[in-house]
Design an enzyme around this catalytic site. Structure first.
Site, PDB file in Angstrom:
ATOM      1  N   GLU A 129     -38.632-111.353  95.685  1.00 30.46           N
ATOM      2  CA  GLU A 129     -39.374-110.137  95.347  1.00 30.46           C
ATOM      3  C   GLU A 129     -38.528-109.231  94.452  1.00 30.46           C
ATOM      4  O   GLU A 129     -38.413-108.023  94.660  1.00 30.46           O
ATOM      5  CB  GLU A 129     -39.826-109.391  96.612  1.00 30.46           C
ATOM      6  CG  GLU A 129     -40.840-110.165  97.433  1.00 30.46           C
ATOM      7  CD  GLU A 129     -41.465-109.327  98.545  1.00 30.46           C
ATOM      8  OE1 GLU A 129     -41.286-108.092  98.553  1.00 30.46           O
ATOM      9  OE2 GLU A 129     -42.117-109.923  99.419  1.00 30.46           O
ATOM     10  N   GLU A 261     -42.817-116.036 102.317  1.00 28.28           N
ATOM     11  CA  GLU A 261     -43.230-115.252 103.466  1.00 28.28           C
ATOM     12  C   GLU A 261     -44.756-115.183 103.462  1.00 28.28           C
ATOM     13  O   GLU A 261     -45.356-114.995 102.402  1.00 28.28           O
ATOM     14  CB  GLU A 261     -42.697-113.817 103.411  1.00 28.28           C
ATOM     15  CG  GLU A 261     -41.204-113.655 103.324  1.00 28.28           C
ATOM     16  CD  GLU A 261     -40.812-112.202 103.015  1.00 28.28           C
ATOM     17  OE1 GLU A 261     -41.593-111.281 103.370  1.00 28.28           O
ATOM     18  OE2 GLU A 261     -39.752-111.999 102.411  1.00 28.28           O
TER      19      GLU A 261
END
Length: 329
Positions: A129, A261
């Protein structure tokens, strides 16, 4: 003439990076996975299947021996989610430019050696991210302003490339030849060659940036195909942006796809689980998905807070496509 050709071929080989490695499941299968806590037992009981991959959030210079022990105890393959800070808002251990300039080499060399010592494949989800402003290595502040040269997207890409070269290992002359080509400092080591472990590198941005500006798109952080083994993203029920997921998936067609995730967040929504697994089952490059239950037993992602979604997940995982072990079970 033959001698000159031999020398040229040798130099070309030295300049080449170590071979990319995927360590994916058999064709048509998906590795299940889990991140959060030090045991997989409760989660496995909830969903009816043990995870094939066990992930741990770690950060630069943190000791990670425990992660190898817990993954082995779980009978799962290890994934390391590596940040440059312990958590959001915590002072970073090193900047992307610092990594690129070799200031983090001691950590990378130690990790290279430890993965090699393990003798089993390890997945490294490096600085994930990266286009999310809460992460220290993001290039932009929340308001869209730049964090400067030490955190630029160029610095991130250079940091990733250096990390990949060191973690994959090989003859030091080959690694340094590639670094010189990238205009980066050489690796200093007394060894002529680094171990060549079974390591696989996962590039996992958000599908769009936070802040959502053109300069913070995933593509701005793309280090190049030769330095990446898997492409993927993170996906939570609170933000079920399937159209954005579809566009991102299509943008990187040459790599296996991973959900680094995914989790329930907010309402107990079994429809999200059903839709996500329907999407996975129609997108055959998806080869791995890790549920992030978080470290807090009472945290928002835990399945005890989502009984209907848990039941739907248990149902979805009955499909033999989703493997409980890396051996295919």
């Amino acid at each position: 003439m033959r001698c000159a050709v031999t020398v040229l071929l040798t130099l070309l080989l030295l300049a080449a990076p170590a071979r990319a490695q995927v360590f994916g499941p058999p064709e048509g299968k998906v590795f299940t996975g889990l991140t959060g806590s030090n045991s997989v037992d409760k989660f496995a009981g909830e969903v009816g299947k043990r995870p094939a991959v066990f992930g741990f959030f770690t950060y630069w210079n943190q000791g990670n021996e425990y992660t190898f022990r817990y993954a082995e105890k779980a009978g799962a393959r290890l994934m390391l989610h590596i940040s440059t800070a312990q958590n959001y808002g915590v002072k970073e251990e090193i900047s992307p430019r610092g990594i690129a300039r070799g200031q983090g080499d001691e950590y990378l060399l130690a990790l290279n050696a430890r993965i090699a010592e393990e003798g089993e494949p390890v997945y490294v989800r490096l600085m994930a991210e990266m286009n999310q402003t809460n992460n220290a290595y993001c290039a932009f502040n929340k308001d869209g302003s730049s964090r400067g040269a030490s955190h630029s997207t160029s610095a991130f890409k250079a940091a990733w490339r250096r990390s990949a070269l060191i973690l994959r290992g090989g003859p030091l002359d080959a690694i340094n030849a590639k670094l010189r080509k990238l205009r980066l400092p050489e690796v200093r080591s007394a060894e002529e060659s680094l171990p060549e472990p079974q390591v696989s590198l996962l590039w996992v941005p958000q599908t769009e940036g936070t802040p959502n500006i053109p300069a913070n798109l995933p593509s701005a952080y793309w280090p190049g195909e030769e330095y990446v083994d898997w492409v993927g993203t993170d996906f939570y029920s609170r933000f079920p942006a399937f159209a954005k997921l579809e566009r991102f998936y299509a943008a990187y067609p040459g790599k296996p796809f991973v959900f680094g995730e995914w989790a329930m967040w907010g309402a107990d929504n079994p429809g999200f689980v059903k839709q996500l697994f329907s999407w996975v089952n129609t997108h055959k490059r998806v080869k791995m998905m890790l549920y992030n239950q978080g470290a807090n037993p009472n945290g928002p992602f835990r399945l005890n807070s989502h009984p209907k979604a848990r039941a739907e997940l248990r149902k979805a995982l009955r499909n033999p496509r989703f493997l409980a072990t890396v051996g295919g079970g």
